[in-house]
Design a protein around this motif. Structure first.
Motif, PDB file in Angstrom:
ATOM      1  N   MET A   1       0.847  -1.176   0.000  1.00  0.00           N
ATOM      2  CA  MET A   1       0.000   0.000   0.000  1.00  0.00           C
ATOM      3  C   MET A   1       0.896   1.244   0.000  1.00  0.00           C
ATOM      4  O   MET A   1       1.781   1.383   0.833  1.00  0.00           O
ATOM      5  N   PRO A   2       0.663   2.185  -0.942  1.00  0.00           N
ATOM      6  CA  PRO A   2       1.495   3.383  -1.011  1.00  0.00           C
ATOM      7  C   PRO A   2       1.180   4.355   0.125  1.00  0.00           C
ATOM      8  O   PRO A   2       0.071   4.406   0.630  1.00  0.00           O
ATOM      9  N   ASP A   3       2.212   5.102   0.514  1.00  0.00           N
ATOM     10  CA  ASP A   3       2.023   6.127   1.543  1.00  0.00           C
ATOM     11  C   ASP A   3       1.341   7.337   0.927  1.00  0.00           C
ATOM     12  O   ASP A   3       1.538   7.653  -0.248  1.00  0.00           O
ATOM     13  N   LEU A   4       0.547   8.048   1.734  1.00  0.00           N
ATOM     14  CA  LEU A   4      -0.086   9.282   1.286  1.00  0.00           C
ATOM     15  C   LEU A   4       0.855  10.439   1.592  1.00  0.00           C
ATOM     16  O   LEU A   4       1.335  10.583   2.713  1.00  0.00           O
ATOM     17  N   LEU A   5       1.117  11.272   0.587  1.00  0.00           N
ATOM     18  CA  LEU A   5       1.967  12.444   0.784  1.00  0.00           C
ATOM     19  C   LEU A   5       1.193  13.493   1.570  1.00  0.00           C
ATOM     20  O   LEU A   5      -0.015  13.656   1.385  1.00  0.00           O
ATOM     21  N   LYS A   6       1.876  14.211   2.439  1.00  0.00           N
ATOM     22  CA  LYS A   6       1.216  15.214   3.276  1.00  0.00           C
ATOM     23  C   LYS A   6       1.529  16.637   2.833  1.00  0.00           C
ATOM     24  O   LYS A   6       1.360  17.578   3.600  1.00  0.00           O
ATOM     25  N   THR A   7       1.979  16.796   1.592  1.00  0.00           N
ATOM     26  CA  THR A   7       2.231  18.130   1.060  1.00  0.00           C
ATOM     27  C   THR A   7       1.640  18.247  -0.331  1.00  0.00           C
ATOM     28  O   THR A   7       1.635  17.280  -1.096  1.00  0.00           O
ATOM     29  N   SER A   8       1.107  19.421  -0.621  1.00  0.00           N
ATOM     30  CA  SER A   8       0.556  19.711  -1.939  1.00  0.00           C
ATOM     31  C   SER A   8       0.476  21.218  -2.097  1.00  0.00           C
ATOM     32  O   SER A   8      -0.039  21.898  -1.209  1.00  0.00           O
ATOM     33  N   PRO A   9       0.976  21.764  -3.216  1.00  0.00           N
ATOM     34  CA  PRO A   9       0.875  23.217  -3.398  1.00  0.00           C
ATOM     35  C   PRO A   9      -0.580  23.678  -3.550  1.00  0.00           C
ATOM     36  O   PRO A   9      -0.902  24.817  -3.251  1.00  0.00           O
ATOM     37  N   ASP A  10      -1.462  22.782  -3.969  1.00  0.00           N
ATOM     38  CA  ASP A  10      -2.872  23.130  -4.152  1.00  0.00           C
ATOM     39  C   ASP A  10      -3.667  23.055  -2.846  1.00  0.00           C
ATOM     40  O   ASP A  10      -4.789  23.543  -2.787  1.00  0.00           O
ATOM     41  N   ASN A  11      -3.111  22.405  -1.833  1.00  0.00           N
ATOM     42  CA  ASN A  11      -3.841  22.191  -0.597  1.00  0.00           C
ATOM     43  C   ASN A  11      -2.877  22.236   0.590  1.00  0.00           C
ATOM     44  O   ASN A  11      -2.486  21.202   1.112  1.00  0.00           O
ATOM     45  N   PRO A  12      -2.519  23.421   1.042  1.00  0.00           N
ATOM     46  CA  PRO A  12      -1.563  23.500   2.153  1.00  0.00           C
ATOM     47  C   PRO A  12      -2.169  23.176   3.509  1.00  0.00           C
ATOM     48  O   PRO A  12      -1.434  22.971   4.471  1.00  0.00           O
ATOM     49  N   ARG A 129      -2.594  12.157  -9.593  1.00  0.00           N
ATOM     50  CA  ARG A 129      -2.742  12.005  -8.145  1.00  0.00           C
ATOM     51  C   ARG A 129      -4.158  12.321  -7.701  1.00  0.00           C
ATOM     52  O   ARG A 129      -4.896  12.994  -8.394  1.00  0.00           O
ATOM     53  N   ILE A 130      -4.505  11.820  -6.528  1.00  0.00           N
ATOM     54  CA  ILE A 130      -5.787  12.115  -5.897  1.00  0.00           C
ATOM     55  C   ILE A 130      -5.485  12.644  -4.507  1.00  0.00           C
ATOM     56  O   ILE A 130      -4.823  11.967  -3.716  1.00  0.00           O
ATOM     57  N   ASP A 131      -5.972  13.853  -4.219  1.00  0.00           N
ATOM     58  CA  ASP A 131      -5.766  14.444  -2.895  1.00  0.00           C
ATOM     59  C   ASP A 131      -7.003  14.146  -2.043  1.00  0.00           C
ATOM     60  O   ASP A 131      -8.016  14.839  -2.138  1.00  0.00           O
ATOM     61  N   ILE A 132      -6.917  13.122  -1.224  1.00  0.00           N
ATOM     62  CA  ILE A 132      -8.027  12.703  -0.363  1.00  0.00           C
ATOM     63  C   ILE A 132      -8.363  13.808   0.637  1.00  0.00           C
ATOM     64  O   ILE A 132      -9.535  14.054   0.942  1.00  0.00           O
ATOM     65  N   GLY A 133      -7.370  14.526   1.112  1.00  0.00           N
ATOM     66  CA  GLY A 133      -7.597  15.635   2.032  1.00  0.00           C
ATOM     67  C   GLY A 133      -8.396  16.755   1.386  1.00  0.00           C
ATOM     68  O   GLY A 133      -9.289  17.339   2.008  1.00  0.00           O
ATOM     69  N   LEU A 134      -8.100  17.055   0.137  1.00  0.00           N
ATOM     70  CA  LEU A 134      -8.838  18.099  -0.585  1.00  0.00           C
ATOM     71  C   LEU A 134     -10.287  17.683  -0.808  1.00  0.00           C
ATOM     72  O   LEU A 134     -11.202  18.496  -0.670  1.00  0.00           O
ATOM     73  N   VAL A 135     -10.508  16.413  -1.114  1.00  0.00           N
ATOM     74  CA  VAL A 135     -11.876  15.899  -1.254  1.00  0.00           C
ATOM     75  C   VAL A 135     -12.613  16.043   0.082  1.00  0.00           C
ATOM     76  O   VAL A 135     -13.777  16.454   0.120  1.00  0.00           O
TER      77      VAL A 135
END
Length: 190
Positions: A1-12, A129-135
């Motif tokens: 299972m891949p790790d989820l990244l905790k950084t995104s320029p679109d969603n700080p 990519r899919i940003d689950i946090g942004l969703v």
């Protein structure tokens, strides 16, 4: 299972990014994401809320038949917002299902200002990519009351006219109020 990244320029504020290249085409990913204390503060600021607590999104990202991915899950959160009338705290509990489909989309050829009536608002353009946090943030934004009001609080009528001056009433501002007064003054009831 891949790790989820905790950084995104679109969603700080609350990034939980799934890089699709790290997943096999037939792989499903179960997720369970919650903000850190710093992220809770950032999310509260983002929503002009007093605080956000107990936020959690759980679900699955699975491949769609053909191309694309489907995210299904459930978002829960407790948000305290100021009342629009009294500024007292109003607590809202959110528990909503969440579904998004990430599908390949063609670039639009012409600018079209008409929104098709059969538009599926759960579809998103597929990227790498899919940003689950942004969703989760989007779902929370849609679930929160726009104008939170504490139960039992009402806005009283206010009179801001000087003493001896008749204040303007809402009825006086209606577009045909003047014509109705003229008709009544002339005595013609038709």
């Amino acid at each position: 299972m891949p790790d989820l990244l905790k950084t995104s320029p679109d969603n700080p504020d609350f990034a939980r990014v799934l890089v699709l290249a790290r997943m096999a085409k037939s792989q499903e990913l179960d997720f369970d994401v919650s903000p850190t204390e710093d992220e809770y503060r950032a999310i509260a600021k983002l929503f002009d809320a007093n605080s956000v607590r107990k936020m959690r999104m759980t679900g699955t990202v699975a491949p769609l038949s053909g191309q694309g991915w489907r995210l299904t899950g459930k978002l829960g959160a407790t948000v305290i917002q100021p009342c629009v009338v009294s500024l007292e705290p109003v607590t809202t509990r959110v528990d909503v299902p969440v579904e998004r489909k990430f599908v390949p989309m063609e670039a639009p050829v012409d600018l079209d200002y008409m929104i098709p009536h059969d538009l599926d608002d759960s579809e998103e353009p597929l990227t790498d990519r899919i940003d689950i946090g942004l969703v989760a943030l989007e779902a929370l934004s849609l679930a929160l009351p726009t104008y939170p009001k504490k139960e039992g609080i009402s806005l009283e009528k206010q009179n801001f006219a000087e003493e001896g001056v008749v204040p303007i009433r809402d009825e006086d501002l209606k577009p045909f109020a003047g014509l109705a007064k003229l008709r009544n003054k002339l005595g013609d009831g038709t």
